[in-house]
Design a protein around this motif. Structure first.
Motif, PDB file in Angstrom:
ATOM      1  N   PHE C  87       0.824  -1.208   0.000  1.00  0.00           N
ATOM      2  CA  PHE C  87       0.000   0.000   0.000  1.00  0.00           C
ATOM      3  C   PHE C  87       0.857   1.257   0.000  1.00  0.00           C
ATOM      4  O   PHE C  87       1.863   1.323   0.711  1.00  0.00           O
ATOM      5  N   PHE C  89       0.035   5.377   0.591  1.00  0.00           N
ATOM      6  CA  PHE C  89      -1.073   6.257   0.964  1.00  0.00           C
ATOM      7  C   PHE C  89      -0.784   7.696   0.586  1.00  0.00           C
ATOM      8  O   PHE C  89       0.370   8.104   0.496  1.00  0.00           O
ATOM      9  N   SER C  91      -1.151  10.296   2.450  1.00  0.00           N
ATOM     10  CA  SER C  91      -0.404  11.009   3.495  1.00  0.00           C
ATOM     11  C   SER C  91       0.715  10.144   4.079  1.00  0.00           C
ATOM     12  O   SER C  91       1.034  10.244   5.258  1.00  0.00           O
ATOM     13  N   ASN C  93       1.680   7.931   5.807  1.00  0.00           N
ATOM     14  CA  ASN C  93       1.440   7.029   6.940  1.00  0.00           C
ATOM     15  C   ASN C  93       2.682   6.326   7.439  1.00  0.00           C
ATOM     16  O   ASN C  93       2.651   5.155   7.787  1.00  0.00           O
ATOM     17  N   LEU C  94       3.776   7.062   7.479  1.00  0.00           N
ATOM     18  CA  LEU C  94       4.937   6.476   8.153  1.00  0.00           C
ATOM     19  C   LEU C  94       4.685   6.582   9.654  1.00  0.00           C
ATOM     20  O   LEU C  94       3.958   7.469  10.115  1.00  0.00           O
ATOM     21  N   ILE C  95       5.268   5.659  10.432  1.00  0.00           N
ATOM     22  CA  ILE C  95       5.064   5.696  11.876  1.00  0.00           C
ATOM     23  C   ILE C  95       6.077   6.662  12.468  1.00  0.00           C
ATOM     24  O   ILE C  95       7.286   6.447  12.350  1.00  0.00           O
ATOM     25  N   PRO C  96       5.597   7.757  13.031  1.00  0.00           N
ATOM     26  CA  PRO C  96       6.498   8.866  13.387  1.00  0.00           C
ATOM     27  C   PRO C  96       7.541   8.486  14.435  1.00  0.00           C
ATOM     28  O   PRO C  96       8.598   9.101  14.496  1.00  0.00           O
ATOM     29  N   ASP C  97       7.219   7.477  15.274  1.00  0.00           N
ATOM     30  CA  ASP C  97       8.156   7.144  16.353  1.00  0.00           C
ATOM     31  C   ASP C  97       9.264   6.209  15.892  1.00  0.00           C
ATOM     32  O   ASP C  97      10.158   5.896  16.661  1.00  0.00           O
ATOM     33  N   LEU C  98       9.160   5.709  14.658  1.00  0.00           N
ATOM     34  CA  LEU C  98      10.149   4.734  14.197  1.00  0.00           C
ATOM     35  C   LEU C  98      11.033   5.363  13.118  1.00  0.00           C
ATOM     36  O   LEU C  98      10.555   6.148  12.299  1.00  0.00           O
ATOM     37  N   ASP C 102      13.145   0.908  10.747  1.00  0.00           N
ATOM     38  CA  ASP C 102      12.073   0.232  11.482  1.00  0.00           C
ATOM     39  C   ASP C 102      10.727   0.371  10.754  1.00  0.00           C
ATOM     40  O   ASP C 102       9.881  -0.511  10.843  1.00  0.00           O
ATOM     41  N   VAL C 106       8.323  -2.890   9.426  1.00  0.00           N
ATOM     42  CA  VAL C 106       7.013  -3.247   9.996  1.00  0.00           C
ATOM     43  C   VAL C 106       6.338  -4.432   9.286  1.00  0.00           C
ATOM     44  O   VAL C 106       6.062  -5.448   9.914  1.00  0.00           O
ATOM     45  N   PRO C 107       6.083  -4.373   7.956  1.00  0.00           N
ATOM     46  CA  PRO C 107       5.390  -5.504   7.322  1.00  0.00           C
ATOM     47  C   PRO C 107       6.223  -6.781   7.316  1.00  0.00           C
ATOM     48  O   PRO C 107       5.674  -7.885   7.353  1.00  0.00           O
ATOM     49  N   ARG C 109       8.190  -7.878   9.640  1.00  0.00           N
ATOM     50  CA  ARG C 109       8.014  -8.541  10.937  1.00  0.00           C
ATOM     51  C   ARG C 109       6.771  -9.419  10.918  1.00  0.00           C
ATOM     52  O   ARG C 109       6.786 -10.548  11.377  1.00  0.00           O
ATOM     53  N   LEU C 138      14.472   9.797  11.356  1.00  0.00           N
ATOM     54  CA  LEU C 138      13.040   9.695  11.644  1.00  0.00           C
ATOM     55  C   LEU C 138      12.271  10.316  10.485  1.00  0.00           C
ATOM     56  O   LEU C 138      12.790  11.199   9.808  1.00  0.00           O
ATOM     57  N   ARG C 154       8.568   0.641   1.809  1.00  0.00           N
ATOM     58  CA  ARG C 154       7.907  -0.217   2.780  1.00  0.00           C
ATOM     59  C   ARG C 154       6.913  -1.148   2.067  1.00  0.00           C
ATOM     60  O   ARG C 154       6.811  -2.328   2.385  1.00  0.00           O
TER      61      ARG C 154
END
Ligand SMILES: Nc1ncnc2c1ncn2[C@@H]1O[C@H](COP(=O)(O)OP(=O)(O)O)[C@@H](O)[C@H]1O
Ligand SMILES: [Mg+2]
Lengths: 403, 438, 237
Positions: C87, C89, C91, C93-98, C102, C106-107, C109, C138, C154
């Protein structure tokens, strides 16, 4: 498991995690130390008294009239009580074990004012004493009726026989308690008194005293004006006998009043009231504390789920199943809680050392620490389960829908 | 401006009812638990006679056993005094006022035939007891020195006993029959419930005061039963009351009123001289070790505040600490949760300091609500303690206005402290940060 | 490989029913690059969500790789998304804390690869999108275009057969949009089937086929486009 990324993500938002860990740590320190205090109180309360407690009660009699004949009253009272159906035996005495009031004396193995005696609780009884208390005679023999003297309030002479508890024998003859039997010891510095019997166990008047289990019985009736009767009933008869006894004594003689009729159970309850109350308060405190900590976890976890809704949706879109999301939040909480309980273990020990130093409390038993750690880890998991469930039901479409 | 912030605070509290409720509950429970225990400690350690606690001295003479272990030179002389010494000190009259007293349990026979006799506790004391300890009377007054000297059988009744025996009437001049003898009522006390019962902590620092007061000399003369603690380091030499009175048994509480430091110095010199003189007579075998403690020193010395209460105090403060961490976490969640709102305000020109004030006011409001609720919980907590401990704590479980203000103050200060970090975080949110897409 | 027949999607909120898709039918073959256009609210995202198994449809039949999707459980859907679909997107949609590493991880894992395999794939895809050197950064430290490239990385790391993109260039300026489009076309050339929603007709023409949605229906006349010349045309524009 994805502990690495969870940890790294957490480190980017440390404050919330640290606050929860700290909360768990302090909760644990309070909890374990409170439980330790409770255990100490409980140990104190659960020492057996040696008495037939559930079937015993006491009642006080106070003479007040000018021509009150105490000796006759006591003799007649005892005869009437012992004849009453439902009563096993009864004695007249100066005080009641566990009640907080009584006499103590010192006994010494050598005569002389310069010698230190061993403190001992003292009860004046007659030959019915052992049977009334329900104590177990280990060695020697009971008093006989002819041993029993009458004593005025300001008298200083002591009879020549005594029965002591095994704890008293051990304190005076540490090498061989049984050798105490037949020994002559000294009361009031110089008066000889022979140990004619040793009972297995009997507690004295003051639960907080370290000589609580050192007791001596002396074959004497007292003429102190105020006296107590200790009455042992047939099993199960106590509650029906008590009002009858009160009536009997009140009616038999108008020159005295009877008061403070209490069952041994009530006396014990009153005596240990502060201990049992402390246990209740501490239990309540622990429950409240755990409730607050769990609510805190729920609150912060819910907030964090709300904040991360979009992220959760993205993870779902990237192929995370509901279970994976659930596990993510449970794992996150587990890491935080683990930090909390590890810090908590240190705080617990620290607090305990502080309490030992300031209040001379006992050391915590070691197993409390791991048990509390497991408990709090479990509490954390349970608390976070709700928010984690909500997180897992975030629909994957959130990833495309929310901007 | 303040009222605007107040409005914003209230609005924000209402917008997240669950989170706000959680915070208020956390503070309330923390304050409730803490205040319950603080109140008990406060009452236990309160000054029972604030107006003259520094002029009233408990007198201890070391007449004790030479064989008593020295306890690293810190031997505590007996709490109570022997009859010989108490009488000598009474006779010397070296203090501005002095009283020796002890307690008895007597039987009171009411006049009416159908009324049953009942037992009363009596304090056997001296004329100076009443002015010295500031007792107030509803009717009459205390007795005078002559009554003490002449062994007059006079009695002062507590308000409760006067109520019970005379229906609350002015009973001055009436007779009361106590353990077979008549006494004449000379006074009826007003309420008198000093907490702690400082003039006789040996027999229970928190027990009720005695119900009647009679002259000490009368109690001795008629051999009324002693009901308090009696400690003897040496056997009584011979039978009978005479022998007992002349013994080394301590059973009397002795207090002296000394109005200033020089009186205190003089009195100390006097009791030391008395002890020296007794040494010459073969008594007081120990080194000189006499003490004068004023009321609060004596309460401290006797450890009137129980260890359990202090342990609980410590634990309850930690408990409050947990509640505060909880509140910090929740406030943080809340303030950061509305970071959009905050950055919008910043973009619209709100200064950092005005945001700071706004959020501190919100924290304070949470604290105020928590404090008020906590006060209610503390009241419940005290009722709970009363239920658990029963009559033992009857005098310890009431809150005065000092405690009420303390509770609310503590709650607000706690909440402000808890709000400090979250507020700081909220204030450092960038003005535009939240407006642009992530 | 994707076949939708008479799909309808109705959103029910209280009393209001929204027909986001009506009788929607579409076939996409292996290796195709389909662009989806249409006015706002016409149902493009809804179509993409259903295609990507992010949402359950109300009625109709949808086969992915010959398999009837409606029979799949939630966790089977997750597994399909994880293995077969990537996918991208609007916007990011990256995970801001990673950090980037990382995020791409994500996928992988969820796929259950071992760490060596994950590392190899992450480094490879980040290399592909030209961001290997910023692995430890980041998302907030990157520009929008770079963030979207990470998001594409990703999506590709699991080597999906299917890439779904919802207005991938919507939040980007035209320069960045172009570079992202080149990346997507290249992915398509290496064999990945792509469905891309866009409202930009120029970008839509870069696809091999355009599907226009109007009011929840495919509007008549799929336009076949020849990819080669147009791509070069755009590239020079
Ligand atoms: N979760 C939802 N609940 C209700 N209506 C929705 C929801 N998602 C989309 N819609 C409606 O469905 C229609 C199609 O939306 P969408 O597929 O997002 O359009 P597009 O992506 O083409 O702009 C719109 O009218 C939209 O309002
Ligand atoms: Mg859309």
């Amino acid at each position: 498991m994805e502990i690495g990324p969870i940890w790294r993500a957490m480190m980017r938002n440390k404050t919330g995690a640290i606050l929860i860990a700290l909360q768990i740590a302090v909760t644990m320190a309070i909890m374990v130390n409170a439980i330790s205090i409770m255990q100490e109180k409980d140990r104190m309360m659960s020492r057996p008294s040696g008495l037939d407690e559930h079937n015993l009660f006491s009642i006080a009699s106070v003479g007040f009239a000018k021509d009150f004949n105490e000796r006759v009253t006591i003799e007649e009272d005892l005869a009437a009580l012992r004849a009453m159906p439902g009563i096993v035996n009864a004695i007249q005495s100066n005080a009641v074990p566990l009640s907080g009031s009584g006499w103590s004396m010192g006994l010494q193995t050598e005569p002389g004012a310069e010698i230190d005696g061993t403190g001992v609780g003292l009860y004046f009884v007659d030959e019915h004493g052992l049977d009334t208390y329900g104590v177990n005679l280990l060695a020697g023999e009971n008093f006989s009726a002819s041993d029993v003297a009458w004593r005025e309030r300001a008298a200083t002479e002591w009879p020549d026989k005594t029965i002591i508890t095994r704890a008293m024998a051990e304190a005076m003859f540490p090498d061989d308690w049984a050798s105490a039997l037949g020994k002559t010891v000294y009361i009031a510095d110089t008066q000889p008194i022979t140990i004619t019997g040793i009972v297995e166990k009997m507690q004295g008047s003051w639960p907080g005293w370290d000589g609580f289990e050192r007791v001596m019985l002396v074959p004497t009736h007292t003429l102190f004006g105020a006296t107590v009767y200790l009455i042992r009933t047939e099993p199960g008869m106590r509650d029906s006998v008590m009002p009858q006894v009160e009536e009997l004594l009140a009616d038999r003689n108008k020159d005295r009043i009877v008061r403070s009729m209490r069952s041994m159970d009530e006396i014990r309850e009153r005596s240990y009231r502060s201990e049992s109350s402390m246990i209740k308060i501490l239990t309540f405190t622990i429950v409240l504390l755990i409730a607050i900590t769990s609510l805190g976890i729920v609150g912060l976890a819910s907030f964090s789920v709300n904040r991360r809704t979009r992220q959760i949706g993205t993870r779902r879109a990237l192929g995370a199943s509901k279970l994976v999301i659930l596990r993510y939040f449970m794992t996150e909480n587990f890491i935080i809680s683990l930090g909390g309980v590890l810090l908590g273990a240190a705080l617990t020990v620290g607090l305990n050392i502080l309490m030992i130093e300031t209040f001379s409390l006992t050391r915590i038993t070691w197993y409390l620490v791991p048990v509390a750690m497991l408990l709090l880890l479990a509490v954390g998991q349970i608390a976070v389960f709700g928010p984690a469930r909500r997180a897992s039901s975030v629909p994957p479409a959130v990833a495309t829908r929310t901007v | 401006m303040f009222s605007y912030y107040l409005k914003l605070g209230l609005l924000s509290i209402r917008r997240n009812p669950l989170l706000s409720a959680l915070m208020i509950a956390a503070i309330a429970i923390g304050i409730g638990a803490c205040m319950t225990i603080i109140t008990v400690n406060y009452v236990m350690s309160s000054n029972p006679i604030p107006t003259k606690s520094e002029q009233l001295f408990h007198v201890q003479l070391d007449s004790w056993d030479p064989n008593q272990p020295e306890d690293d030179g810190n031997f505590e002389p007996p709490d109570q005094m022997t009859y010989i010494d108490a009488m000598a000190l009474m006779k010397a009259q070296k203090a501005y006022r002095q009283v020796a007293s002890n307690k008895s349990s007597l039987v009171l026979e009411p006049q009416g035939d159908d009324e049953r006799p009942f037992s009363v506790t009596s304090r056997n004391t001296w004329a100076d007891f009443f002015p010295m300890f500031d007792l107030r009377f509803v009717h009459g007054g205390g007795w005078d020195d002559a009554s003490d000297r002449n062994l007059e059988r006079v009695v002062v009744l507590s308000k409760e006993i006067n109520e019970r025996v005379f229906g609350g009437e002015n009973s001055i001049g009436r007779r009361v029959r106590l353990s077979g003898m008549d006494y004449q009522v000379v006074g009826v006390l007003d309420e008198f419930h000093p907490v702690p019962k400082f003039f006789d902590v040996t027999n229970g620092a928190f027990s009720d005061p005695e119900e009647i007061y009679i002259p000490f000399n009368v109690a001795v003369e008629y051999e009324l039963p002693r009901n308090g603690n009696t400690n003897c380091w040496k056997p009584v030499d011979g039978d009978g009351i005479e022998a007992f009175l002349n013994s080394e048994c301590a059973w009397i509480q002795f207090w002296a009123e000394l109005r200033d430091n020089s009186e205190k110095q003089e009195y100390m010199a006097f009791i030391n001289a008395y002890a020296e003189q007794q040494k010459e007579l073969g008594r007081f075998p120990r080194p000189l070790n006499n003490r004068l403690n004023d009321v609060m020193e004596w309460m401290e010395d006797q450890e009137v505040v129980e260890d359990d209460a202090r342990v609980m105090l410590g634990l309850s403060i930690l408990f409050l600490f947990v509640c505060l961490i909880n509140t910090i976490g929740l406030l943080l969640a809340k303030f950061l949760g509305k970071s959009g709102d905050i950055s919008l305000r910043r973009a619209l020109g709100a200064s950092r300091s005005s945001l700071f004030i706004q959020h501190m006011i919100e924290s304070g409001l949470v604290g105020l609500a928590g404090g008020v609720l906590g006060l209610g919980l503390a009241w419940l907590g005290l009722r709970g303690i009363e239920m658990l401990f029963g009559d033992f704590v009857e005098n310890m479980v009431s809150m005065d206005w000092v405690m009420v203000l303390t509770a609310i103050g503590l709650a607000i200060v706690s909440a402000l402290l808890a709000g400090l970090y979250p507020t700081w975080r909220a204030c450092s949110i960038a003005p535009a940060g939240q407006l642009k897409l992530q | 490989m994707l076949s939708m027949q008479n799909i309808s999607m109705v959103y029910r909120a209280d009393l209001v029913e929204t027909h986001a898709l009506r009788e929607f039918s579409l076939e996409v073959k292996e290796g195709e690059f389909v662009s989806v256009t249409g006015p706002s609210g016409s149902g493009k995202t809804t179509f993409l969500n259903i295609a990507g198994l992010l949402e359950q449809f109300t009625d109709g039949r949808y086969e992915l790789d010959g398999r009837d999707v409606s029979a799949l459980t939630d966790s089977e859907c997750s597994a399909v998304r994880n293995e077969k679909i990537g996918f991208v997107f609007q916007s990011f949609n990256l995970i801001p804390d990673l950090n980037l590493f990382d995020n791409v991880d994500v996928p992988l894992r969820y796929r259950g690869f071992n760490s060596a395999e994950r590392k190899r794939r992450i480094e490879k895809v980040l290399e592909t999108v030209g961001l290997a050197s910023r692995m430890k950064h980041l998302p907030s430290q990157l520009s929008g275009g770079q963030q979207q490239r990470v998001a594409i990385a990703r999506a590709l790391a699991g080597e999906p057969r299917f890439l779904l993109a919802d207005e991938p260039t919507g939040n980007l300026d035209s320069q960045m949009a172009l570079s992202v489009m080149e990346l997507i076309s290249e992915i398509n050339r290496s064999g990945t089937t792509i469905i891309m929603v866009t409202h930009d007709p120029v970008l839509a023409e870069m696809a091999s086929r355009n599907v226009h949605i109007l009011d929840g229906r495919v509007s008549n006349g799929d336009q076949e486009t020849t990819a080669e010349p147009l791509l070069s045309q755009v590239a020079t524009a």
